[in-house]
Design a protein around this motif. Structure first.
Motif, short mmCIF file in Angstrom:
data_model
loop_
_atom_site.label_atom_id
_atom_site.label_comp_id
_atom_site.label_asym_id
_atom_site.label_seq_id
_atom_site.Cartn_x
_atom_site.Cartn_y
_atom_site.Cartn_z
N SER A 71 -2.28 -6.00 0.33
CA SER A 71 -2.61 -6.60 -0.96
C SER A 71 -3.87 -5.95 -1.50
N HIS A 72 -4.02 -5.99 -2.82
CA HIS A 72 -5.23 -5.46 -3.46
C HIS A 72 -5.40 -6.16 -4.80
N GLU A 73 -6.60 -6.11 -5.32
CA GLU A 73 -6.87 -6.66 -6.66
C GLU A 73 -6.54 -5.58 -7.69
N SER A 74 -5.59 -5.88 -8.57
CA SER A 74 -5.16 -4.90 -9.57
C SER A 74 -6.00 -5.03 -10.84
N SER A 75 -6.56 -3.91 -11.26
CA SER A 75 -7.32 -3.90 -12.52
C SER A 75 -6.38 -3.92 -13.73
N GLU A 76 -5.19 -3.33 -13.60
CA GLU A 76 -4.23 -3.31 -14.71
C GLU A 76 -3.65 -4.70 -14.95
N LEU A 77 -3.30 -5.40 -13.87
CA LEU A 77 -2.58 -6.67 -13.98
C LEU A 77 -3.52 -7.88 -13.89
N LYS A 78 -4.76 -7.62 -13.48
CA LYS A 78 -5.79 -8.67 -13.38
C LYS A 78 -5.36 -9.80 -12.46
N CYS A 79 -4.84 -9.42 -11.29
CA CYS A 79 -4.46 -10.39 -10.27
C CYS A 79 -4.31 -9.65 -8.94
N LYS A 80 -4.16 -10.41 -7.89
CA LYS A 80 -3.90 -9.82 -6.57
C LYS A 80 -2.43 -9.42 -6.49
N MET A 81 -2.17 -8.22 -6.01
CA MET A 81 -0.80 -7.71 -5.90
C MET A 81 -0.52 -7.23 -4.48
N ASN A 82 0.71 -7.42 -4.04
CA ASN A 82 1.19 -6.85 -2.78
C ASN A 82 1.98 -5.57 -3.05
N PHE A 83 1.92 -4.65 -2.10
CA PHE A 83 2.86 -3.53 -2.09
C PHE A 83 3.22 -3.22 -0.65
N SER A 84 4.42 -2.70 -0.46
CA SER A 84 4.85 -2.28 0.87
C SER A 84 4.64 -0.77 1.01
N ILE A 85 4.41 -0.34 2.24
CA ILE A 85 4.37 1.10 2.51
C ILE A 85 4.94 1.35 3.90
N TYR A 86 5.93 2.22 3.97
CA TYR A 86 6.48 2.63 5.26
C TYR A 86 5.87 3.98 5.62
N LEU A 87 5.21 4.01 6.78
CA LEU A 87 4.63 5.24 7.30
C LEU A 87 5.52 5.71 8.44
N PRO A 88 6.28 6.79 8.25
CA PRO A 88 7.21 7.24 9.28
C PRO A 88 6.45 7.80 10.48
N PRO A 89 7.15 8.03 11.60
CA PRO A 89 6.45 8.53 12.80
C PRO A 89 5.68 9.83 12.56
N GLN A 90 6.16 10.66 11.62
CA GLN A 90 5.49 11.95 11.34
C GLN A 90 4.08 11.75 10.77
N ALA A 91 3.79 10.53 10.27
CA ALA A 91 2.46 10.25 9.71
C ALA A 91 1.37 10.26 10.77
N GLU A 92 1.79 10.21 12.05
CA GLU A 92 0.81 10.29 13.16
C GLU A 92 0.31 11.72 13.36
N GLY A 93 1.03 12.69 12.83
CA GLY A 93 0.66 14.09 13.02
C GLY A 93 -0.31 14.58 11.96
N ASP A 94 -0.71 15.83 12.10
CA ASP A 94 -1.67 16.42 11.16
C ASP A 94 -0.91 17.13 10.04
N VAL A 95 -0.20 16.33 9.23
CA VAL A 95 0.68 16.92 8.22
C VAL A 95 0.73 15.99 7.00
N LYS A 96 0.87 16.60 5.81
CA LYS A 96 1.01 15.81 4.58
C LYS A 96 2.50 15.60 4.29
N LEU A 97 2.85 14.37 3.93
CA LEU A 97 4.26 14.00 3.78
C LEU A 97 4.60 13.64 2.33
N PRO A 98 5.88 13.86 1.96
CA PRO A 98 6.34 13.40 0.64
C PRO A 98 6.31 11.87 0.55
#
Length: 286
Positions: free
Chosen positions: A21-48
């Motif tokens: 969750s974070h405080e949104s400046s655009e929406l002027k309220c607290k918002m949730n978002f989901s993020i899936y970090l695949p196993p490759q995110a553990e490596g030293d690589v930038k992902l799409p």
């Protein structure tokens, strides 16, 4: 940097399905978002990254619990971000009176009509605030040059409009049962008049069928997935053929998969989500 608060974290297919969750400046309220970090995110690589926009009545939860996308995101090494569908808890009068307008129905537009214009700015939230927040907060794993977007129903409309209004922001786009021509359908007419007012010339700025006619950005292929048994398709709420016709009139490549007997639900999405990840991966990793 905006402060992120971890709401949940669950291991899935070797990666982690998280909600912040974070405080949104655009929406002027607290918002949730989901993020899936695949196993490759553990490596030293930038992902799409793929943004996923959900439909009417949804939160950030529906896609992450019902679609089964994590298997394919893990296979391809793609980060997946899913915002909520509207501001929460801002208490605009009348915002909870119907399921297709107000709460859970922000339509990914920037409202210009009072009293909605203060908080209902989902277009700028997704394509500016959250887009930048993800690149900043996850800069160690995000490849800023490889970002795509997909969505379902109202979110399919959001994905198409976000791409066409912001040439180059998203390299790939696909949609399940999108509202393709909201000017012509009851859902769209209700939302656009409510958020933008009665001047229909303003509506065209948030209608994929109208926007594609004047698209002049980088080469783009639109992938549309529509269940032929979808009651909203049969009732002419979605109108994918109108978008296909507009694309062909200006030479923008478009693929429309019409799936026999499939409906508007996550049964349709979960069946073909793997094909959508293949489509995005081919473009984002080229």
């Amino acid at each position: 940097m905006e402060k992120l608060q971890l709401v949940s974290s669950n291991k899935s297919f070797g990666g982690y399905q998280k909600v912040y969750s974070h405080e949104s400046s655009e929406l002027k309220c607290k918002m949730n978002f989901s993020i899936y970090l695949p196993p490759q995110a553990e490596g030293d690589v930038k992902l799409p990254v793929i943004f996923y926009l959900s439909g009417l009545t949804c939160t950030e939860q529906n896609f992450i619990t019902k679609s089964g996308f994590q298997r394919y995101a893990a296979e391809h090494g793609i980060i997946v971000v899913g915002p909520d569908t509207s501001p929460r808890g801002v208490k605009v009068p009348g915002d909870d009176e119907s399921w297709d307008f107000g709460v859970s129905a922000g339509f990914y537009v920037d409202a210009t009509k009072d009293p909605w214009s203060t908080n209902y700015r989902m277009g700028s939230y997704v394509n500016s605030e959250l887009y930048e927040l993800i690149q900043t907060a996850f800069s160690n794993v995000v490849d800023p040059d490889k970002i795509g977007i997909m969505g379902h129903s109202m979110g399919g409309h959001g994905a198409l409009v976000s791409t066409l209004r912001n040439p180059g922001l998203y390299k790939s786009v696909s949609a399940f049962a999108p509202i393709c021509n909201p000017i012509q359908g009851p859902w769209g007419q209700k939302a656009l008049s409510g958020y933008l007012g009665e001047d229909k010339s303003k509506w065209a700025d948030w209608d994929a069928t109208e926007l594609v006619k004047k698209y002049n950005g980088p080469p783009l292929t639109l992938l549309l997935d529509q269940g032929a048994g979808d009651k909203f398709y049969i009732e002419k709420q979605l109108l994918p053929e109108n978008l296909v016709e507009a694309c062909r009139s200006v030479g923008v490549p478009v693929i429309l998969n019409l799936r026999e007997d499939y409906d508007h639900s996550y049964y349709h999405i979960s069946t073909f989500i793997g094909e959508h990840f293949d489509f995005h991966a081919k473009i984002l990793k080229s």
